[in-house]
Motif scaffolding. Structure first.
Motif, PDB file in Angstrom:
ATOM      1  N   HIS A 188     -48.970 -11.618 -14.758  1.00 43.08           N
ATOM      2  CA  HIS A 188     -50.407 -11.925 -14.766  1.00 43.08           C
ATOM      3  C   HIS A 188     -51.184 -10.771 -15.400  1.00 43.08           C
ATOM      4  O   HIS A 188     -52.262 -10.409 -14.941  1.00 43.08           O
ATOM      5  N   ASP A 189     -50.620 -10.195 -16.445  1.00 39.27           N
ATOM      6  CA  ASP A 189     -51.236  -9.057 -17.135  1.00 39.27           C
ATOM      7  C   ASP A 189     -51.546  -7.912 -16.181  1.00 39.27           C
ATOM      8  O   ASP A 189     -52.550  -7.203 -16.324  1.00 39.27           O
ATOM      9  N   ASN A 190     -50.673  -7.753 -15.191  1.00 42.02           N
ATOM     10  CA  ASN A 190     -50.768  -6.652 -14.225  1.00 42.02           C
ATOM     11  C   ASN A 190     -52.112  -6.613 -13.510  1.00 42.02           C
ATOM     12  O   ASN A 190     -52.635  -5.539 -13.193  1.00 42.02           O
ATOM     13  N   SER A 191     -52.658  -7.785 -13.231  1.00 37.00           N
ATOM     14  CA  SER A 191     -53.955  -7.839 -12.568  1.00 37.00           C
ATOM     15  C   SER A 191     -54.001  -8.935 -11.522  1.00 37.00           C
ATOM     16  O   SER A 191     -53.810 -10.119 -11.845  1.00 37.00           O
ATOM     17  N   LEU A 192     -54.290  -8.533 -10.278  1.00 33.57           N
ATOM     18  CA  LEU A 192     -54.459  -9.528  -9.223  1.00 33.57           C
ATOM     19  C   LEU A 192     -55.714 -10.367  -9.477  1.00 33.57           C
ATOM     20  O   LEU A 192     -55.795 -11.514  -9.037  1.00 33.57           O
ATOM     21  N   ASP A 193     -56.669  -9.798 -10.220  1.00 33.78           N
ATOM     22  CA  ASP A 193     -57.876 -10.560 -10.576  1.00 33.78           C
ATOM     23  C   ASP A 193     -57.499 -11.853 -11.289  1.00 33.78           C
ATOM     24  O   ASP A 193     -58.137 -12.896 -11.070  1.00 33.78           O
ATOM     25  N   ASN A 194     -56.479 -11.798 -12.123  1.00 32.37           N
ATOM     26  CA  ASN A 194     -56.061 -12.997 -12.872  1.00 32.37           C
ATOM     27  C   ASN A 194     -55.480 -14.058 -11.950  1.00 32.37           C
ATOM     28  O   ASN A 194     -55.660 -15.258 -12.178  1.00 32.37           O
ATOM     29  N   VAL A 195     -54.792 -13.628 -10.905  1.00 26.92           N
ATOM     30  CA  VAL A 195     -54.240 -14.568  -9.923  1.00 26.92           C
ATOM     31  C   VAL A 195     -55.376 -15.269  -9.178  1.00 26.92           C
ATOM     32  O   VAL A 195     -55.367 -16.495  -9.004  1.00 26.92           O
TER      33      VAL A 195
END
Length: 260
Positions: free
Chosen positions: A17-24
């Motif tokens: 997820h492009d190393n981002s929990l924001d994307n999840v």
């Protein structure tokens, strides 16, 4: 609006997820999954879990010890009480019994489960219960140590209709995951049909158990939409009805979430 009633955000492989929990979280929002409960399995890792997701105001937390983690993270009443004082901690667990993977720690599992149940009753918090191959002992311990006022949920349910009915009689809810979409889960789908929608939650248990058509991939909260769609199909109702009722059920059970 859907709620993922059980996920493990701290266990996700964020490199997907492009190393981002924001994307999840954003991906979940795009599927109308607006809130989620991030569940603890090991008290030693609670702080890591909490720090990873606390900036998202649509994420709540639980605190507890999974039955397969009791050796590295024994039941600690004082620590659990301390963590449960945080208003964003809305339940104790996941706790419970797992005789499928471990029969060597049965006594420790039972003692830990009983401890969670008793403390939850004192604090007025619900309990998130993991149960596998331990039907009789799970129900017995809930009867002996649980509190029907705060009750709880049997999460990621894969057991018999008989057990589901016994849990319902004790005031518990039943939560279903993506397993209900698996080809070999015909018997479990009959349980879904039989459990009243008013007593049901939906979950992903992500990053595990991704539903069809994502099976074999990393699960994520967005995919609770597939679980809800499967429930709707089995019950012959709309996804909107499933979303509305399971959201209401969630707030009814996890009372600390009602004002957020």
């Amino acid at each position: 609006m859907l709620i993922d009633s059980h996920c493990h955000l701290d266990m996700l492989d964020l490199s997907r997820h492009d190393n981002s929990l924001d994307n999840v979280i954003a991906a979940a929002g795009e599927r109308d999954v607006s809130k989620m409960l991030c569940v603890c399995v090991d008290l030693n890792k609670f702080d890591h879990m909490y720090q990873a997701a606390k900036r998202f105001d649509n994420v709540w937390f639980s605190a507890g010890v999974h039955p397969l983690h009791i050796e590295e993270s024994p039941f600690d009443r004082d620590e659990l009480s301390r963590l449960a004082a945080d208003p964003r901690v809305v339940a104790l667990g996941e706790t419970g019994l797992d005789y499928y993977y471990s029969t060597e720690t049965v006594e420790q599992q039972q003692a830990s489960f009983a401890g969670h149940l008793e403390l939850a009753g004192e604090l007025g918090l619900p309990v998130i219960v993991h149960t596998r191959e331990a039907r009789e002992d799970t129900i017995r311990l809930i009867r002996e140590h649980g509190n029907t006022e705060s009750s709880g949920v049997l999460h990621c349910f894969t057991e018999s209709l008989e057990m589901a009915k016994a849990a319902l009689d004790l005031g518990y809810m039943i939560s279903f995951s993506g397993i209900i979409s698996f080809r070999n889960a015909a018997e479990l789908r009959e349980v879904v049909k039989a459990v009243p929608l008013e007593r049901m939650l939906v979950e992903t248990d992500s990053p595990y158990l991704a539903p069809v058509p994502y099976r074999g991939k990393q699960n994520q909260p967005a995919y609770v939409a597939e679980v809800a769609a499967c429930v709707a199909e089995l019950k012959g109702i709309s996804v909107e009805q499933v979303a509305e009722q399971t959201t209401a059920n969630f707030h009814q059970l996890f009372k600390r979430t009602a004002n957020h």
